[in-house]
Design an enzyme around this catalytic site. Structure first.
Site, PDB file in Angstrom:
ATOM      1  N   LYS A 171     -10.970  -4.644  -4.266  1.00 57.72           N
ATOM      2  CA  LYS A 171     -11.790  -3.405  -4.499  1.00 57.72           C
ATOM      3  C   LYS A 171     -11.024  -2.191  -5.165  1.00 57.72           C
ATOM      4  CE  LYS A 171     -13.999  -4.029   0.020  1.00 57.72           C
ATOM      5  NZ  LYS A 171     -13.482  -3.956   1.329  1.00 57.72           N
ATOM      6  N   LYS A 210      -4.539 -10.780  -6.348  1.00 56.71           N
ATOM      7  CA  LYS A 210      -5.985 -11.121  -5.892  1.00 56.71           C
ATOM      8  C   LYS A 210      -6.729 -10.137  -6.353  1.00 56.71           C
ATOM      9  CE  LYS A 210      -5.845  -8.200  -1.836  1.00 56.71           C
ATOM     10  NZ  LYS A 210      -6.158  -8.077  -0.452  1.00 56.71           N
ATOM     11  N   LYS A 265       0.968  -1.107   0.052  1.00 57.07           N
ATOM     12  CA  LYS A 265      -0.016  -0.016  -0.116  1.00 57.07           C
ATOM     13  C   LYS A 265       0.912   1.420   0.036  1.00 57.07           C
ATOM     14  CE  LYS A 265      -4.411  -1.654   1.661  1.00 57.07           C
ATOM     15  NZ  LYS A 265      -5.480  -1.558   2.547  1.00 57.07           N
TER      16      LYS A 265
END
Ligand code: TYM
Length: 338
Positions: A202, A199, A117
Protein backbone atom coordinates in the site's frame (compact mmCIF):
# COMPACT_ATOMS: atom_id res chain seq x y z
CA UNK A 1 -20.92 -28.73 23.14
CA UNK A 2 -22.61 -27.27 20.06
CA UNK A 3 -21.24 -27.81 16.57
CA UNK A 4 -20.33 -24.12 16.49
CA UNK A 5 -18.15 -24.50 19.60
CA UNK A 6 -16.39 -27.61 18.27
CA UNK A 7 -15.24 -25.81 15.14
CA UNK A 8 -11.68 -24.52 15.21
CA UNK A 9 -11.22 -20.80 15.59
CA UNK A 10 -9.60 -18.50 13.08
CA UNK A 11 -8.35 -14.98 13.72
CA UNK A 12 -6.91 -12.54 11.24
CA UNK A 13 -6.48 -8.80 10.96
CA UNK A 14 -5.71 -6.11 8.43
CA UNK A 15 -4.53 -2.52 8.76
CA UNK A 16 -6.76 0.29 7.54
CA UNK A 17 -3.91 2.39 6.18
CA UNK A 18 -5.35 2.68 2.65
CA UNK A 19 -7.48 0.91 0.08
CA UNK A 20 -6.57 -2.77 0.07
CA UNK A 21 -4.15 -3.93 -2.60
CA UNK A 22 -4.40 -6.96 -4.82
CA UNK A 23 -1.63 -8.35 -2.57
CA UNK A 24 -3.82 -8.04 0.53
CA UNK A 25 -6.67 -9.56 -1.43
CA UNK A 26 -4.88 -12.55 -2.95
CA UNK A 27 -2.56 -13.21 0.01
CA UNK A 28 -5.18 -12.87 2.73
CA UNK A 29 -8.77 -11.65 2.23
CA UNK A 30 -9.60 -13.99 -0.68
CA UNK A 31 -8.88 -16.93 1.64
CA UNK A 32 -10.91 -15.55 4.53
CA UNK A 33 -14.20 -16.06 2.69
CA UNK A 34 -14.12 -19.86 2.10
CA UNK A 35 -12.70 -20.46 5.61
CA UNK A 36 -15.99 -19.16 7.04
CA UNK A 37 -17.74 -22.41 6.13
CA UNK A 38 -15.32 -24.65 7.97
CA UNK A 39 -14.23 -22.56 10.95
CA UNK A 40 -15.49 -19.99 13.44
CA UNK A 41 -13.86 -16.85 12.09
CA UNK A 42 -12.98 -13.61 13.82
CA UNK A 43 -11.72 -10.83 11.56
CA UNK A 44 -10.55 -7.43 12.65
CA UNK A 45 -9.67 -4.01 11.22
CA UNK A 46 -6.56 -3.25 13.27
CA UNK A 47 -6.70 0.52 13.66
CA UNK A 48 -4.36 0.45 16.71
CA UNK A 49 -1.64 -1.09 14.56
CA UNK A 50 -2.15 1.67 11.99
CA UNK A 51 -1.04 4.29 14.57
CA UNK A 52 2.54 3.03 14.43
CA UNK A 53 3.07 5.09 11.27
CA UNK A 54 1.94 8.74 11.27
CA UNK A 55 -1.62 9.07 10.01
CA UNK A 56 -4.00 12.05 10.16
CA UNK A 57 -6.91 11.44 12.60
CA UNK A 58 -9.58 12.22 9.97
CA UNK A 59 -7.87 9.88 7.51
CA UNK A 60 -7.62 7.06 10.05
CA UNK A 61 -11.34 7.37 10.84
CA UNK A 62 -12.31 7.38 7.17
CA UNK A 63 -9.94 4.57 6.19
CA UNK A 64 -11.14 2.40 9.07
CA UNK A 65 -14.77 2.63 7.91
CA UNK A 66 -13.73 2.07 4.32
CA UNK A 67 -11.68 -0.98 5.31
CA UNK A 68 -14.67 -2.38 7.19
CA UNK A 69 -16.93 -1.90 4.16
CA UNK A 70 -14.31 -3.40 1.81
CA UNK A 71 -14.10 -6.56 3.91
CA UNK A 72 -17.88 -6.95 3.88
CA UNK A 73 -17.83 -6.36 0.11
CA UNK A 74 -15.20 -9.11 -0.24
CA UNK A 75 -17.63 -11.59 1.25
CA UNK A 76 -17.15 -11.60 5.02
CA UNK A 77 -20.55 -12.88 6.12
CA UNK A 78 -21.73 -11.74 9.54
CA UNK A 79 -24.09 -14.70 9.80
CA UNK A 80 -20.96 -16.84 10.06
CA UNK A 81 -18.15 -14.59 11.30
CA UNK A 82 -17.34 -11.63 13.51
CA UNK A 83 -15.86 -8.52 11.89
CA UNK A 84 -15.02 -5.64 14.18
CA UNK A 85 -12.70 -2.70 14.83
CA UNK A 86 -9.74 -3.36 17.13
CA UNK A 87 -9.98 -0.17 19.22
CA UNK A 88 -13.58 -1.08 20.17
CA UNK A 89 -12.35 -4.15 22.01
CA UNK A 90 -9.90 -3.06 24.74
CA UNK A 91 -8.90 -6.61 25.72
CA UNK A 92 -6.35 -6.73 22.89
CA UNK A 93 -4.37 -3.77 24.25
CA UNK A 94 -4.79 -5.05 27.82
CA UNK A 95 -3.37 -8.46 27.00
CA UNK A 96 -0.64 -6.84 24.96
CA UNK A 97 0.82 -5.27 28.10
CA UNK A 98 0.94 -8.61 29.87
CA UNK A 99 2.57 -10.27 26.85
CA UNK A 100 5.15 -7.48 26.68
CA UNK A 101 6.47 -8.82 29.95
CA UNK A 102 6.95 -12.25 28.34
CA UNK A 103 8.72 -10.91 25.25
CA UNK A 104 12.42 -10.20 24.92
CA UNK A 105 13.84 -6.96 23.55
CA UNK A 106 16.18 -9.01 21.34
CA UNK A 107 13.26 -10.90 19.78
CA UNK A 108 11.54 -7.69 18.75
CA UNK A 109 14.82 -6.23 17.44
CA UNK A 110 15.09 -9.11 14.98
CA UNK A 111 11.73 -8.49 13.28
CA UNK A 112 12.43 -7.65 9.63
CA UNK A 113 9.31 -5.50 9.30
CA UNK A 114 10.53 -3.33 12.19
CA UNK A 115 13.93 -2.96 10.55
CA UNK A 116 12.34 -2.07 7.18
CA UNK A 117 9.82 0.38 8.58
CA UNK A 118 12.30 2.11 10.88
CA UNK A 119 14.57 2.62 7.87
CA UNK A 120 11.67 4.02 5.87
CA UNK A 121 10.59 6.42 8.65
CA UNK A 122 13.84 7.31 10.48
CA UNK A 123 12.19 10.42 11.99
CA UNK A 124 9.56 8.35 13.81
CA UNK A 125 10.94 5.08 15.15
CA UNK A 126 8.32 5.02 17.92
CA UNK A 127 7.95 2.38 20.63
CA UNK A 128 4.66 1.23 19.06
CA UNK A 129 6.46 0.29 15.85
CA UNK A 130 8.91 -1.79 17.88
CA UNK A 131 6.18 -3.37 20.00
CA UNK A 132 3.75 -3.98 17.15
CA UNK A 133 4.23 -7.80 17.00
CA UNK A 134 3.23 -8.11 20.67
CA UNK A 135 -0.10 -6.40 19.99
CA UNK A 136 -0.50 -8.77 17.03
CA UNK A 137 0.19 -11.73 19.35
CA UNK A 138 -2.42 -10.37 21.77
CA UNK A 139 -4.98 -10.07 18.93
CA UNK A 140 -4.58 -13.77 18.27
CA UNK A 141 -4.09 -15.16 21.77
CA UNK A 142 -6.94 -13.20 23.39
CA UNK A 143 -9.31 -15.48 21.41
CA UNK A 144 -7.20 -18.62 21.71
CA UNK A 145 -7.26 -18.82 17.92
CA UNK A 146 -6.18 -22.13 16.37
CA UNK A 147 -5.36 -20.85 12.91
CA UNK A 148 -4.18 -17.51 11.49
CA UNK A 149 -4.48 -16.98 7.71
CA UNK A 150 -1.88 -14.43 6.56
CA UNK A 151 0.45 -13.60 3.68
CA UNK A 152 4.08 -14.75 3.85
CA UNK A 153 5.28 -11.36 5.18
CA UNK A 154 3.45 -11.91 8.49
CA UNK A 155 4.89 -15.35 9.26
CA UNK A 156 7.78 -14.01 11.31
CA UNK A 157 5.30 -12.14 13.54
CA UNK A 158 3.19 -15.26 13.83
CA UNK A 159 6.21 -17.32 14.83
CA UNK A 160 6.85 -14.81 17.62
CA UNK A 161 3.21 -15.08 18.75
CA UNK A 162 3.75 -18.85 19.01
CA UNK A 163 6.93 -18.36 21.02
CA UNK A 164 5.18 -15.94 23.40
CA UNK A 165 2.25 -18.34 23.87
CA UNK A 166 4.57 -21.26 24.68
CA UNK A 167 6.66 -19.16 27.05
CA UNK A 168 3.58 -17.91 28.90
CA UNK A 169 2.17 -21.45 29.14
CA UNK A 170 5.50 -22.68 30.46
CA UNK A 171 5.63 -19.99 33.13
CA UNK A 172 1.98 -19.87 34.27
CA UNK A 173 0.49 -23.21 33.13
CA UNK A 174 -1.59 -24.06 30.05
CA UNK A 175 -3.45 -20.89 29.10
CA UNK A 176 -3.07 -20.14 25.42
CA UNK A 177 -3.59 -22.21 22.30
CA UNK A 178 -0.38 -22.11 20.27
CA UNK A 179 -1.72 -20.82 16.92
CA UNK A 180 -0.81 -22.25 13.51
CA UNK A 181 -0.15 -19.99 10.55
CA UNK A 182 -2.02 -20.62 7.35
CA UNK A 183 -0.35 -19.30 4.22
CA UNK A 184 -2.12 -19.92 0.94
CA UNK A 185 0.02 -22.03 -1.41
CA UNK A 186 -0.72 -19.57 -4.25
CA UNK A 187 -0.13 -15.81 -3.98
CA UNK A 188 1.40 -15.73 -0.48
CA UNK A 189 3.54 -12.88 -1.76
CA UNK A 190 2.14 -10.83 -4.62
CA UNK A 191 4.92 -8.65 -6.03
CA UNK A 192 5.05 -5.03 -7.15
CA UNK A 193 4.16 -4.55 -10.83
CA UNK A 194 7.06 -2.13 -11.22
CA UNK A 195 9.72 -4.07 -9.29
CA UNK A 196 8.71 -7.73 -9.14
CA UNK A 197 11.47 -8.52 -6.63
CA UNK A 198 9.61 -6.41 -4.00
CA UNK A 199 6.24 -7.16 -2.40
CA UNK A 200 3.20 -5.19 -3.57
CA UNK A 201 2.57 -2.71 -0.80
CA UNK A 202 0.00 0.00 0.00
CA UNK A 203 2.80 2.39 0.85
CA UNK A 204 4.54 2.16 -2.55
CA UNK A 205 5.10 5.65 -3.93
CA UNK A 206 4.61 4.54 -7.53
CA UNK A 207 0.85 4.04 -8.14
CA UNK A 208 1.60 1.85 -11.18
CA UNK A 209 3.25 -0.70 -8.89
CA UNK A 210 0.05 -1.49 -7.04
CA UNK A 211 -3.44 -2.62 -8.06
CA UNK A 212 -6.06 -1.48 -5.57
CA UNK A 213 -9.15 -3.62 -5.18
CA UNK A 214 -11.36 -0.59 -5.94
CA UNK A 215 -9.48 0.46 -9.10
CA UNK A 216 -11.70 0.64 -12.19
CA UNK A 217 -11.26 -1.71 -15.15
CA UNK A 218 -9.31 0.72 -17.34
CA UNK A 219 -6.90 1.55 -14.53
CA UNK A 220 -6.28 -2.13 -13.77
CA UNK A 221 -5.64 -2.95 -17.43
CA UNK A 222 -3.34 0.07 -17.81
CA UNK A 223 -1.30 -0.97 -14.75
CA UNK A 224 -1.01 -4.54 -16.03
CA UNK A 225 0.08 -3.33 -19.48
CA UNK A 226 2.85 -1.31 -17.85
CA UNK A 227 3.99 -4.18 -15.61
CA UNK A 228 7.74 -4.69 -15.70
CA UNK A 229 8.61 -8.12 -17.18
CA UNK A 230 11.70 -9.29 -19.09
CA UNK A 231 13.12 -9.12 -22.57
CA UNK A 232 12.10 -12.66 -23.57
CA UNK A 233 8.75 -13.60 -25.13
CA UNK A 234 7.83 -16.90 -23.47
CA UNK A 235 4.97 -17.02 -20.93
CA UNK A 236 6.23 -19.66 -18.50
CA UNK A 237 6.71 -19.76 -14.74
CA UNK A 238 10.45 -20.08 -14.26
CA UNK A 239 13.20 -18.81 -11.99
CA UNK A 240 14.48 -15.43 -13.12
CA UNK A 241 11.16 -14.41 -14.73
CA UNK A 242 9.87 -12.55 -11.67
CA UNK A 243 7.49 -10.25 -13.55
CA UNK A 244 5.88 -13.06 -15.57
CA UNK A 245 5.77 -15.35 -12.53
CA UNK A 246 3.89 -12.62 -10.66
CA UNK A 247 1.38 -12.04 -13.49
CA UNK A 248 0.80 -15.79 -13.88
CA UNK A 249 0.22 -16.08 -10.12
CA UNK A 250 -2.26 -13.19 -10.18
CA UNK A 251 -4.05 -14.64 -13.22
CA UNK A 252 -4.24 -18.04 -11.62
CA UNK A 253 -5.55 -16.63 -8.31
CA UNK A 254 -8.38 -14.66 -9.89
CA UNK A 255 -9.44 -17.25 -12.49
CA UNK A 256 -9.02 -20.39 -10.39
CA UNK A 257 -6.89 -21.96 -13.16
CA UNK A 258 -3.61 -23.63 -12.27
CA UNK A 259 -0.31 -22.07 -13.34
CA UNK A 260 0.13 -24.93 -15.84
CA UNK A 261 -3.32 -24.29 -17.34
CA UNK A 262 -2.49 -20.59 -17.63
CA UNK A 263 0.87 -21.34 -19.30
CA UNK A 264 -0.90 -23.58 -21.79
CA UNK A 265 -3.55 -20.99 -22.53
CA UNK A 266 -0.91 -18.41 -23.49
CA UNK A 267 1.66 -20.71 -25.06
CA UNK A 268 2.79 -19.79 -28.56
CA UNK A 269 2.06 -16.10 -28.10
CA UNK A 270 4.78 -13.90 -29.41
CA UNK A 271 5.37 -11.28 -26.72
CA UNK A 272 3.58 -10.30 -23.54
CA UNK A 273 1.12 -7.63 -24.78
CA UNK A 274 -2.01 -9.78 -25.09
CA UNK A 275 -1.17 -11.73 -21.94
CA UNK A 276 -0.90 -8.54 -19.87
CA UNK A 277 -4.30 -7.34 -21.14
CA UNK A 278 -5.82 -10.75 -20.36
CA UNK A 279 -4.45 -10.58 -16.80
CA UNK A 280 -5.85 -7.05 -16.37
CA UNK A 281 -9.26 -8.09 -17.67
CA UNK A 282 -9.41 -11.17 -15.45
CA UNK A 283 -8.50 -9.13 -12.36
CA UNK A 284 -11.01 -6.38 -13.19
CA UNK A 285 -13.81 -8.87 -13.87
CA UNK A 286 -13.05 -10.73 -10.65
CA UNK A 287 -13.09 -7.51 -8.61
CA UNK A 288 -16.13 -5.89 -10.30
CA UNK A 289 -18.69 -7.32 -7.82
CA UNK A 290 -16.50 -6.19 -4.88
CA UNK A 291 -16.41 -2.62 -6.24
CA UNK A 292 -20.18 -2.59 -6.76
CA UNK A 293 -20.98 -3.97 -3.34
CA UNK A 294 -18.49 -1.59 -1.71
CA UNK A 295 -20.10 1.44 -3.42
CA UNK A 296 -23.44 0.41 -1.94
CA UNK A 297 -22.17 -0.39 1.55
CA UNK A 298 -20.06 2.73 2.09
CA UNK A 299 -23.21 4.86 1.64
CA UNK A 300 -24.95 3.02 4.46
CA UNK A 301 -23.11 4.25 7.55
CA UNK A 302 -25.96 3.23 9.87
CA UNK A 303 -25.72 -0.38 8.69
CA UNK A 304 -21.93 -0.40 9.08
CA UNK A 305 -22.27 0.98 12.60
CA UNK A 306 -24.80 -1.69 13.55
CA UNK A 307 -22.46 -4.40 12.22
CA UNK A 308 -19.25 -3.27 13.90
CA UNK A 309 -21.04 -2.49 17.17
CA UNK A 310 -22.70 -5.91 17.46
CA UNK A 311 -19.58 -7.80 16.39
CA UNK A 312 -17.35 -5.73 18.68
CA UNK A 313 -19.61 -6.42 21.67
CA UNK A 314 -19.53 -10.15 20.97
CA UNK A 315 -15.73 -10.12 20.53
CA UNK A 316 -15.37 -8.26 23.83
CA UNK A 317 -17.54 -10.79 25.71
CA UNK A 318 -15.56 -13.69 24.28
CA UNK A 319 -12.10 -12.23 24.84
CA UNK A 320 -12.87 -10.86 28.31
CA UNK A 321 -13.29 -14.44 29.59
CA UNK A 322 -9.83 -15.36 28.33
CA UNK A 323 -8.29 -12.15 29.68
CA UNK A 324 -9.86 -12.81 33.12
CA UNK A 325 -8.25 -16.25 33.13
CA UNK A 326 -4.88 -14.68 32.27
CA UNK A 327 -5.30 -12.13 35.10
CA UNK A 328 -5.96 -14.96 37.57
CA UNK A 329 -2.98 -16.96 36.36
CA UNK A 330 -0.50 -14.12 36.66
CA UNK A 331 -1.64 -13.17 40.16
CA UNK A 332 -3.72 -10.01 39.73
CA UNK A 333 -6.19 -9.44 42.59
CA UNK A 334 -9.74 -10.27 41.43
CA UNK A 335 -11.91 -7.24 40.77
CA UNK A 336 -15.65 -6.63 40.61
CA UNK A 337 -15.01 -3.97 38.01
CA UNK A 338 -14.03 -6.37 35.24
P1 TYM B 1 -1.30 -5.93 6.63
O1 TYM B 1 -2.41 -5.00 6.96
O2 TYM B 1 -0.01 -5.36 6.18
O3 TYM B 1 -1.76 -6.95 5.53
C1 TYM B 1 -2.97 -7.69 5.66
C2 TYM B 1 -2.78 -9.07 5.07
O4 TYM B 1 -2.39 -8.99 3.70
C3 TYM B 1 -1.22 -9.76 3.49
N1 TYM B 1 -0.41 -9.12 2.44
C4 TYM B 1 0.03 -9.74 1.34
N2 TYM B 1 -0.10 -11.01 0.92
C5 TYM B 1 0.47 -11.33 -0.26
N3 TYM B 1 1.16 -10.45 -1.04
C6 TYM B 1 1.31 -9.16 -0.65
N4 TYM B 1 1.97 -8.31 -1.43
C7 TYM B 1 0.74 -8.76 0.59
N5 TYM B 1 0.69 -7.58 1.27
C8 TYM B 1 -0.01 -7.83 2.40
C9 TYM B 1 -0.51 -9.77 4.84
O5 TYM B 1 0.38 -10.85 4.96
C10 TYM B 1 -1.67 -9.86 5.80
O6 TYM B 1 -2.09 -11.19 5.95
N6 TYM B 1 0.30 -7.20 11.18
C11 TYM B 1 -0.70 -7.45 10.16
C12 TYM B 1 -2.12 -7.23 10.64
C13 TYM B 1 -2.46 -7.94 11.89
C14 TYM B 1 -2.77 -9.33 12.01
C15 TYM B 1 -3.08 -9.53 13.38
C16 TYM B 1 -2.79 -10.38 11.10
C17 TYM B 1 -2.60 -7.38 13.12
N7 TYM B 1 -2.97 -8.33 14.03
C18 TYM B 1 -3.39 -10.81 13.87
C19 TYM B 1 -3.12 -11.66 11.59
C20 TYM B 1 -3.41 -11.85 12.96
C21 TYM B 1 -0.45 -6.53 8.99
O7 TYM B 1 0.13 -5.48 9.11
O8 TYM B 1 -1.05 -6.92 7.85
Amino acid sequence: MSEQQQKKLIFSGIQPTGTFTLGNYIGAIRNWKPLQDEYRCIYCVVDEHALTVKIEPAKLRQKTLEAYAQLLACGIDLEKSLLFIQSHVPTHAQLSWILNCSTQFGELSRMTQFKDKSQKHPDDVNAGLFDYPVLMAADILVYNADLVPVGADQMQHLELARTIARRFNGRYGETFTVPEGYVSPLGAKVMSLQDPTKKMSKSDENPNAVILILDDKDTIIRKCKRAVTDSETEIVFREGKDGINNLLTIYSAVTGKTIQEAEKEFSGQNGYGKFKIAVGEAVADHLAPVREEYARLIQDKAYLKKCYTECGAEALRYSQRILNKVYRKIGFVASEIR
